[in-house]
Write a protein that holds these residues in place. Structure first.
Motif, PDB file in Angstrom:
ATOM      1  N   VAL A 127      -1.440  10.783   8.891  1.00 43.70           N
ATOM      2  CA  VAL A 127      -1.112  10.045   7.644  1.00 43.70           C
ATOM      3  C   VAL A 127      -1.202   8.644   7.659  1.00 43.70           C
ATOM      4  N   LEU A 128      -1.944   8.241   6.476  1.00 42.60           N
ATOM      5  CA  LEU A 128      -2.150   6.777   6.839  1.00 42.60           C
ATOM      6  C   LEU A 128      -1.061   6.468   5.419  1.00 42.60           C
ATOM      7  N   PHE A 129      -0.144   5.567   5.848  1.00 42.26           N
ATOM      8  CA  PHE A 129       1.029   5.359   4.867  1.00 42.26           C
ATOM      9  C   PHE A 129       0.749   3.962   4.185  1.00 42.26           C
ATOM     10  N   GLY A 130       0.600   3.857   2.812  1.00 46.96           N
ATOM     11  CA  GLY A 130       0.178   2.534   2.077  1.00 46.96           C
ATOM     12  C   GLY A 130      -1.022   2.320   1.687  1.00 46.96           C
ATOM     13  N   ARG A 157      11.213  -8.019   8.938  1.00 45.41           N
ATOM     14  CA  ARG A 157      12.204  -7.212   8.573  1.00 45.41           C
ATOM     15  C   ARG A 157      12.491  -6.909   7.002  1.00 45.41           C
ATOM     16  N   ASP A 158      12.263  -7.898   6.416  1.00 42.31           N
ATOM     17  CA  ASP A 158      12.562  -7.965   5.004  1.00 42.31           C
ATOM     18  C   ASP A 158      11.357  -7.586   4.193  1.00 42.31           C
ATOM     19  N   ALA A 159      10.255  -7.048   4.563  1.00 42.76           N
ATOM     20  CA  ALA A 159       9.101  -6.438   4.210  1.00 42.76           C
ATOM     21  C   ALA A 159       9.499  -4.784   3.656  1.00 42.76           C
ATOM     22  N   LYS A 160       8.723  -4.793   2.400  1.00 40.15           N
ATOM     23  CA  LYS A 160       8.735  -3.212   2.086  1.00 40.15           C
ATOM     24  C   LYS A 160       8.154  -2.348   3.180  1.00 40.15           C
ATOM     25  N   GLU A 161       7.139  -2.688   3.834  1.00 37.39           N
ATOM     26  CA  GLU A 161       6.853  -1.993   4.984  1.00 37.39           C
ATOM     27  C   GLU A 161       7.710  -1.639   6.009  1.00 37.39           C
ATOM     28  N   TYR A 162       8.726  -2.553   6.496  1.00 40.19           N
ATOM     29  CA  TYR A 162       9.696  -2.282   7.223  1.00 40.19           C
ATOM     30  C   TYR A 162      10.625  -1.365   6.830  1.00 40.19           C
TER      31      TYR A 162
END
Length: 249
Positions: free
Chosen positions: A198-201, A82-87
């Protein structure tokens, strides 16, 4: 050959669309076996019974999602903390999709799936979770407001595709890759109407894209045109715009 009651058993037997001959002929009738309260219970584990379970899953899934409206399926790792930028990106993505007029469909689990459901839920939209029965139970995350649990992966996959106008794929593992390549294959082979993927990242997905271009396509296993089946993005607004542009919302 005779039945347990002593009556002769025919050499040929038709049970609906099934033809049985010789030693495959079954004694008794279908109604008799249905109404008989005694006997073995192993039949609940046979393939014909599984077909009924599969059918019921399709009916339940289609019934629950039939009036969903325009939706986007969002995939990503269940292991995203939950603390990841991806979250955070998943939350913003779920919110932006709702604001653009979409419902959000995920696998209903934790991590990136939870993030997208959270954003959709907090934006007041329809937040869908399509769960799956696994040996390591994950359960439906708290941000799903319309959830369906499945036994069979392929039924769940059908619902992901049937009720989505597009896919946004956050960084993920084998399950995410499975969904991604199934979607790409369906679009490439025109088994489904073209929809955006869409591939995000870009940092996460660039190695895969390089391999597709430099190995898969270079060796003639796919065409350069196949790289046009998906988009890369690091921006939530751009990702939503790409989906919106292609589906006409």
């Amino acid at each position: 050959m005779a039945s347990p009651e002593g009556a002769p058993v025919p050499e040929e037997q038709r049970l609906g669309p099934v033809l049985r001959r010789q030693d495959q002929v079954q004694a008794g009738t279908t109604d008799q076996r249905l109404l008989d309260s005694e006997g073995p219970s192993e039949w609940v584990h046979t393939d014909p019974w599984r077909v009924m379970r599969i059918q019921s899953e399709f009916v339940e899934g289609f019934g629950a999602l039939a009036e969903l409206g325009p939706a986007v399926s969002v995939f990503g790792s269940a292991r995203t903390p939950r603390d990841a930028k991806e979250y955070d990106a998943g939350v913003r993505l779920g919110r932006a999709l709702v604001e653009a007029g979409f419902a959000v469909i995920t696998g209903g689990g934790p991590g990136a799936m939870e993030a997208a459901n959270k954003g959709a839920n907090e934006a007041g939209g329809t937040s869908v979770g399509l769960g799956i029965e696994l040996p390591f139970e994950q359960g439906m995350n708290d941000y799903v407001n319309l959830g369906v649990d499945f036994r069979y992966f392929f039924v769940r996959k059908t619902c992901f595709v049937k009720y989505a106008r597009g896919f946004v794929v956050l960084p993920g593992g084998l399950g995410t890759l499975d969904e991604l390549f199934e979607a790409l294959t369906l679009v490439q082979t025109r088994k489904v109407t073209r929809f955006p993927i869409v591939l995000f990242g870009t940092a996460y997905w660039s190695g895969l894209v390089d391999w597709l271009r430099d190995t898969l396509i270079a060796e003639g296993k796919a065409s350069m045109h196949d790289l046009e089946l998906f988009h890369l993005s690091d921006d939530v607004d751009e990702a939503v715009a790409l989906v919106t542009k292609e589906v006409g919302i």
